[in-house]
Enzyme design. Structure first.
Site, PDB file in Angstrom:
ATOM      1  N   HIS A  49       0.840  -1.210   0.000  1.00  0.00           N
ATOM      2  CA  HIS A  49       0.000   0.000   0.000  1.00  0.00           C
ATOM      3  C   HIS A  49       0.874   1.258   0.000  1.00  0.00           C
ATOM      4  CE1 HIS A  49      -4.309  -0.962   0.366  1.00  0.00           C
ATOM      5  NE2 HIS A  49      -3.889  -2.114   0.856  1.00  0.00           N
ATOM      6  N   ASP A  83      -8.120   4.266   5.320  1.00  0.00           N
ATOM      7  CA  ASP A  83      -8.022   2.896   4.820  1.00  0.00           C
ATOM      8  C   ASP A  83      -7.481   2.009   5.935  1.00  0.00           C
ATOM      9  OD1 ASP A  83      -8.105   0.758   3.094  1.00  0.00           O
ATOM     10  OD2 ASP A  83      -6.593   1.528   1.715  1.00  0.00           O
TER      11      ASP A  83
END
Length: 169
Positions: A49, A83
């Protein structure tokens, strides 16, 4: 101020979609990360990520205190990407925090925020019923959290196979 809620299954493209929406805006980008690396596999996920984001992003770690992170960073010149709510909820449950209170506080912070916010969450209720009481409790709490966020969000998208389906807004 706009709140966008991106919902979908595992590996559906939720984070990619949320990041693309943020990057389409000419605002300072804040990534609020809720995940914690308790094992090598999670360390690898977090690294992937991080590699997906360029230097235009500022990362804020908020595995538990998501409300404070929203209050601090949701400003008019920023776009905030959270997130994800699924990991935040898991963190709260493992520390036996009051989920109802934490959710209410988050909804209030989102409602009062002055910047654009995009939230990512997993839809966990479409699969098999979990075998364990903890798994079932988590599934139920995640469903309730998702419903509350969807109700207050300006826009809601469901992502399947990398494709967005507009549910609201």
């Amino acid at each position: 101020m706009t709140v966008i809620f991106i919902l979908g299954g595992a590996r559906s493209g939720k984070s990619r979609r949320a990041q693309a929406l943020c990057e389409a805006l000419s605002l300072k980008r804040i990534y609020i990360a809720t995940g914690q690396a308790f094992d090598v596999e999670m360390e690898d996920r977090i690294k992937r990520h991080q590699q997906d984001r360029d230097e235009s992003w500022t990362t804020v770690e908020a595995p538990l205190d998501l409300v404070k992170a929203v209050e601090t960073h949701a400003e008019p010149d920023n776009v905030v990407l959270i997130d994800c709510l699924t990991l935040w909820l898991s963190n709260l449950m493992h520390r036996e925090r009051d989920i109802v209170l934490e959710t209410a506080n988050l909804i209030e912070a989102l409602s009062l925020a002055s910047g654009n916010i995009i939230l990512v969450s997993n839809e966990v209720g479409l699969g098999l019923v979990p075998e364990t009481p903890l798994g079932r409790a988590f599934r139920d709490e995640q469903g309730r959290l998702n419903q509350k966020i969807a109700a207050m969000a300006d826009k809601v998208e469901f992502i399947a196979a990398g494709l967005p389906l507009s549910l609201k807004g």
